[in-house]
Design an enzyme around this catalytic site. Structure first.
Site, PDB file in Angstrom:
ATOM      1  N   LYS A  66       6.553 -51.333  18.051  1.00  0.00           N
ATOM      2  CA  LYS A  66       6.620 -52.085  19.204  1.00  0.00           C
ATOM      3  C   LYS A  66       7.918 -52.455  19.115  1.00  0.00           C
ATOM      4  O   LYS A  66       8.625 -53.220  18.331  1.00  0.00           O
ATOM      5  CB  LYS A  66       5.700 -53.566  19.031  1.00  0.00           C
ATOM      6  CG  LYS A  66       5.492 -54.135  19.890  1.00  0.00           C
ATOM      7  CD  LYS A  66       4.506 -55.174  19.729  1.00  0.00           C
ATOM      8  CE  LYS A  66       4.208 -56.294  21.101  1.00  0.00           C
ATOM      9  NZ  LYS A  66       3.413 -57.245  20.489  1.00  0.00           N
ATOM     10  N   GLU A  85       2.868 -38.389  29.629  1.00  0.00           N
ATOM     11  CA  GLU A  85       3.744 -38.698  30.745  1.00  0.00           C
ATOM     12  C   GLU A  85       3.565 -37.696  31.675  1.00  0.00           C
ATOM     13  O   GLU A  85       3.393 -36.472  31.415  1.00  0.00           O
ATOM     14  CB  GLU A  85       5.158 -39.054  30.088  1.00  0.00           C
ATOM     15  CG  GLU A  85       5.791 -37.769  29.804  1.00  0.00           C
ATOM     16  CD  GLU A  85       7.336 -37.733  29.299  1.00  0.00           C
ATOM     17  OE1 GLU A  85       7.760 -39.073  29.255  1.00  0.00           O
ATOM     18  OE2 GLU A  85       7.830 -37.066  28.949  1.00  0.00           O
ATOM     19  N   ARG A 141      12.108 -47.905  24.171  1.00  0.00           N
ATOM     20  CA  ARG A 141      11.157 -46.832  23.773  1.00  0.00           C
ATOM     21  C   ARG A 141      11.956 -45.449  23.246  1.00  0.00           C
ATOM     22  O   ARG A 141      11.642 -45.038  21.891  1.00  0.00           O
ATOM     23  CB  ARG A 141      10.168 -46.492  24.579  1.00  0.00           C
ATOM     24  CG  ARG A 141       9.327 -47.484  24.957  1.00  0.00           C
ATOM     25  CD  ARG A 141       8.134 -46.933  25.864  1.00  0.00           C
ATOM     26  NE  ARG A 141       8.383 -46.533  27.107  1.00  0.00           N
ATOM     27  CZ  ARG A 141       8.347 -46.984  28.317  1.00  0.00           C
ATOM     28  NH1 ARG A 141       7.875 -47.955  28.247  1.00  0.00           N
ATOM     29  NH2 ARG A 141       8.677 -46.318  29.421  1.00  0.00           N
ATOM     30  N   ARG A 179      -2.185 -40.584  32.047  1.00  0.00           N
ATOM     31  CA  ARG A 179      -3.155 -41.153  30.832  1.00  0.00           C
ATOM     32  C   ARG A 179      -4.443 -40.594  31.256  1.00  0.00           C
ATOM     33  O   ARG A 179      -5.255 -40.159  30.282  1.00  0.00           O
ATOM     34  CB  ARG A 179      -3.309 -42.627  30.722  1.00  0.00           C
ATOM     35  CG  ARG A 179      -2.096 -43.172  29.987  1.00  0.00           C
ATOM     36  CD  ARG A 179      -2.297 -44.763  29.743  1.00  0.00           C
ATOM     37  NE  ARG A 179      -2.267 -45.576  30.955  1.00  0.00           N
ATOM     38  CZ  ARG A 179      -1.222 -46.255  31.528  1.00  0.00           C
ATOM     39  NH1 ARG A 179      -0.141 -46.291  30.887  1.00  0.00           N
ATOM     40  NH2 ARG A 179      -1.379 -46.791  32.643  1.00  0.00           N
ATOM     41  N   GLN A 189       9.766 -38.588  22.566  1.00  0.00           N
ATOM     42  CA  GLN A 189       8.308 -38.712  21.884  1.00  0.00           C
ATOM     43  C   GLN A 189       7.465 -37.203  22.265  1.00  0.00           C
ATOM     44  O   GLN A 189       6.879 -37.395  23.319  1.00  0.00           O
ATOM     45  CB  GLN A 189       7.401 -40.006  22.186  1.00  0.00           C
ATOM     46  CG  GLN A 189       8.028 -41.209  21.700  1.00  0.00           C
ATOM     47  CD  GLN A 189       7.734 -42.350  22.354  1.00  0.00           C
ATOM     48  OE1 GLN A 189       6.342 -42.628  22.391  1.00  0.00           O
ATOM     49  NE2 GLN A 189       8.462 -42.970  23.261  1.00  0.00           N
ATOM     50  N   SER A 200       6.143 -48.675  22.091  1.00  0.00           N
ATOM     51  CA  SER A 200       5.995 -49.313  23.410  1.00  0.00           C
ATOM     52  C   SER A 200       6.932 -50.578  23.255  1.00  0.00           C
ATOM     53  O   SER A 200       6.946 -51.349  22.194  1.00  0.00           O
ATOM     54  CB  SER A 200       4.631 -49.530  23.530  1.00  0.00           C
ATOM     55  OG  SER A 200       4.311 -50.519  22.695  1.00  0.00           O
ATOM     56  N   ALA A 201       7.144 -50.974  24.400  1.00  0.00           N
ATOM     57  CA  ALA A 201       8.157 -52.178  24.602  1.00  0.00           C
ATOM     58  C   ALA A 201       7.486 -53.451  25.121  1.00  0.00           C
ATOM     59  O   ALA A 201       6.319 -53.143  25.904  1.00  0.00           O
ATOM     60  CB  ALA A 201       9.311 -52.010  25.469  1.00  0.00           C
TER      61      ALA A 201
END
Lengths: 367, 367, 367, 367
Positions: free
Chosen positions: C161, C301, C193, C328, C353, C231-232
């Site tokens: 995070k 994504e 991220r 998703r 990622q 994740s931000a």
């Protein structure tokens, strides 16, 4: 001098051309006189809004079949400006701008006159930059001449359709060793609209030539045109310009006026625009006056500060509904509540078109 | 007689309780005096809008911790009415309704007074039917008494939170051999809102008792209350009723008035509501008067006819944006453009609350 | 050595903490052992997704009340990682990571071990840049030590995070004469991220230290970590790091493995990840094996090329539904169809990622 | 016997007809052989999806101009079935069904054969009721005869375009003293799709004639067809039926097979459908086999129970994204991950078409 006609027609769907077809059939409008088709279509007004393409195609088929020419020729001769998004009470419709060859006397009162001009095609690297500003300014002056409008203050609305950058176009510039203003297609629309609007501002003396620069485009927001309304489309590489103003001796029975909304709820500006064509309003337009109004044209955007009248709005953080959709719903509701009619033209994306969060509003009315 | 307080507080997010916390800390408001929390939260206002639950939870935690009681007790004693959806310029905020024990003299001028009452719990099969109408009418009269309001015409806004049917509740009725008004949860919200609104109409003599029937609920739209504002929630089985009106001798410095918007762009009705509390407006409210306004409360809905002022709207066919979202954007823009403030309360779903496509609008202002 | 516990709990709404409450009540889990709460909440997963804040608040209230400490202390001691968006078949749930003090023998087989570490707070101008990459790499190594994991290849998932830039934070840097990586809040999330993921890649030797630079962040996409999931969030200025891997002598009955999806429909990668923990699959997981799976974790994504397997997709041009929502829905459907369970963790935004359009996929299973 | 051709063509936008134009120009397809145009267009697939109308219009213009006949004649002779919604990885495309006059020998192996039939026009009051079921069943048998398909088990996909009720149509029935199945336009689409699907089920012996009744339509969900794929459109009052199956002696080099997905993540059913045309798959289709596949056709819907494999899904409560959009994203991702190609046909709304939450899946492949 030629005579301007402006006719607003309701549409039952993006493919509905029946209204214009009837006007042709009844002889009320000559198909060859059509200059421009300005539609408010019921898509999302954003990237994947295909109602704009659908309406364009449907009207091109109609005009081509009626005039017995190719669709390509129609595309060259008639400007098709499609603004998607009929949020809230906005009612889908098309406004037909036409011009008949004769009419008017040089000595009459000032009446609506419409002028048209095109810029040359731009290179990809020119889009959103000073080359575009200067060439657009030149073409705006040419359109004023075409309309027989002498003074800058007689211009009340300048509708421009301008190009955008696709990845192919950016790549073309890159191969020639040139860089483009942005490689993001969506962002390029804003730069193109902004540069076009500054071209209007320059032509009409609204902005100081010494302050307009590549860096100022989409950055120095105090540089504004009070009459520019620009929208970007993928199908062209130049700007198509429609200047609307009042000219002495124009043979039309219409007049045009404008004001500038300082923010999205600036009803006073709407009343000022109405007042400028002789329709004086306290709260809402009286029934007798309402019949004089042909259409109202306005630009809308979510205030980039995140606030309207000091109150936080949520339009810019809304990941479900694009902020331009919110903004159109607001501005159209304000205008509709004053003119008593939701069939008005409100378009999103107002870079250098009025102040941040606000935008130009113009009224065409019977004199 | 008790003294009503109404305080509007901006929220920076659905979990922001800092404004109320400050009021408690500064002593401006006593935590124990809070009667109701009426919030406009920034969700979609539809089924999966969890901003309502979040705000409710956050305020319950604050009140429970401040008063040193359980969250359950807070839930029983304070009404939490959450309306999701801050489309367009709407600004997220909460309105706190409070009532202090003393104040006022029976001989003073009429001032804002707030009364509260609850109905008994309803059986699932009673929701959206005459049993609900009659019991709600009874409780509205009780809340009027609680507020010390004598005449029906002194009631200007009745906010009701009413239950809905879940599949469990419908099943419970079925097992006992009873049928429910609908097995569709979403539809049941409309029936419950409609029956509650008719309860208000009956209590205030707005609708003819002889014409209200099970069949008329959500069907005979000419049966309307001009002051009902009802919203359905899953967390209760009875109706929580807040009556707002003016009462002689109420110790508040506030007054309330109302009008009815005939459609979503009926700015004149907004001006009438303002005029009824002594704020006279031509176009927009003057700055001096603006400071008198505490909040404006209105109901919004997309006109079920598919038309506004004879023009087709697209709200009911929009599968991307729910029609209630469009309607709130419109009504709030119209009100904001008149009062010059986007932080107003506009809630969707107006069955039997004003005419189809329109709805009640009320103003609370400093006297 | 400590013993890792990983428990997946269904949620009926973003405020539902009843599952964890029951675990505490039954004694199956000690409240003080909770290390991290990783939730899949049913918002839009984008800017205005308040389900994340709601769930965080609800779990903080539960833990604070259960342990009798302040919510601030809980916020400091427990990592709350909220991923919004349950598109398609995704089922809202929370995964609780806990660690009990003792258990395991240094000589046992490799089993799941969880390590935690924090970076120092970053200055705004460090976010999304090399300072962040290096400090994150250091902290990842510290978390490995905390977990007792020796080799880089024993690390299978690193959940981070990380912070983002708000306008206040950017302004703070500007005042001190520093520039930030971007002044766009939404864009800063991607940079943060991306830099965090490259920190993982550096720590694990996945990327060449000589090739990582400020310019490479969010630009040189071939620099990737196969196990980073970042994740931000707005509520912190440092990185919270949870390393999951297998360690000899860890006292858990769980193991973890991973693979990398090359694109959004790469079912083979999901089968490889399952195979790496001894679950061999042809089409779908057999019932007996299904019971071994605790949860699957993946990043998703929309392919930035605009194509998947040579076919145009429309996710990037969709102005109604954000592309992360589409992505998703796809990745979770592919995983669910293989493991036979839609309650899996799929999170959007996969900068560095895995490859563009793809992402890491990890499986925790009973040994 | 005639020879069936099935050609899948990518589309770059809803108005893109260039692919079919090229096929005509190259002589690969004779314009007069086109039977049906089945498109997956990139709109929302719901009420205000105008990409369907746009694509229909664009193909009608192309065919009319190519064949030198009116658009009305094209509309009569060619079936246009438009399914909106390309969520997730779905790739916009059109599938052209054509039939040349000759070819095949009665003694050859069973190959794809396509048959077409129409029902009579329905009265509004017949839509969604037994009159529609029976007449559709009759027409399905006629289309089988047209295709030269003898046995019910040789039918693998029946695509039907069926009418819906508008308010005008309901009013027409009312004036004649008849009631309609529902006055809600959106609901009437479901009834019409459901009755049409039961017509297929009756014709093919999939449902027991004694159990089908007005009350059973859209209520008794265990009555299902495993091969029906029905979609409702406003532009017709009858059903257009395309039967696809295998017939001995058909001159095509294509075969068709099918299976039924029991839920949205039933990958095994996709593998069964592939296996039925001789493509045997463990995880994903091998490259060599992939080239044999012409297209996959499936129906998708959000499980009405609110659960998939015992896990709560959020599709039915999502007021931002319609549940059919979620469902298409899921089913297409599952199919794409198996066939390795996202350009497949997945359509929403599966009343009586496979089990609740599932639906038929068919494959056309080169033999």
């Amino acid at each position: 001098m030629s005579t301007a006609q402006v006719i607003r027609i309701a549409m039952s769907s993006p493919g509905d051309v029946s209204g214009l077809k009837s006007l042709f059939a009844s002889g009320r409008l000559a198909p060859g006189d059509v200059l421009a088709v300005l539609a408010k279509t019921e898509g999302n007004g954003c990237v994947n809004d295909y109602t704009r393409g659908y309406t364009t195609f449907a009207y091109q088929v109609l005009l081509a079949e009626t005039l017995g020419v190719s669709r390509e020729e129609i595309a060259r001769k008639v400007a098709f400006v499609m603004s998607g998004g009929t949020e809230g009470v906005l009612s889908p419709h098309v406004t037909i701008f036409a011009r008949a060859g004769a009419g008017g006397t040089a000595s009459g009162p000032k009446r609506l006159s419409i002028g048209v001009a095109h810029t040359r095609d731009f290179l990809p690297e020119e889009i959103g930059r000073m080359a575009m500003v200067h060439e657009t300014a030149r073409a705006v002056r040419a359109a004023m001449t075409d309309a027989g409008i002498d003074g800058e203050r007689d211009v009340h609305f300048v509708q421009i359709k301008c190009p955008l950058l696709t990845s192919e176009r950016s790549e073309d510039a890159r191969k020639r060793g040139r860089d483009v203003v942005t490689t993001d297609t969506y962002e390029s629309m804003g730069y193109s609209r902004g540069a076009s609007a500054l071209g209007v501002g320059l032509a009409l003396g609204e902005v100081d030539a010494g302050r307009v620069s590549d860096d100022a485009i989409c950055s120095e927001w105090q540089l504004q045109s009070a009459v520019a309304s620009t929208s970007a489309g993928v199908e062209l590489m130049n700007c198509e310009i429609i200047v609307m103003g009042n000219a002495a001796g124009a043979g039309s029975d219409l007049v045009i006026g404008h004001s500038v909304m300082r923010d999205a709820i600036d009803g006073e500006a709407v009343r000022e625009a109405l007042g400028s064509v002789g329709i004086h309003v306290n709260g809402s337009v009286r029934t007798a006056d309402a019949e004089r109004i042909v259409n109202v044209f306005a630009k809308a955007e979510a205030d980039p500060s995140g606030y309207v009248r000091g109150r936080r709005h949520t339009m810019l953080n809304d990941s479900d509904i694009n902020n331009t959709r919110h903004a159109r719903a607001v501005v159209s509701a304000v205008i509709a509540s004053i003119v008593g009619d939701p069939m008005v033209y409100v378009s999103g994306g107002a870079e250098h078109q009025g102040p941040p969060g606000g935008g130009p509003v113009a009224v065409i009315a019977r004199a």
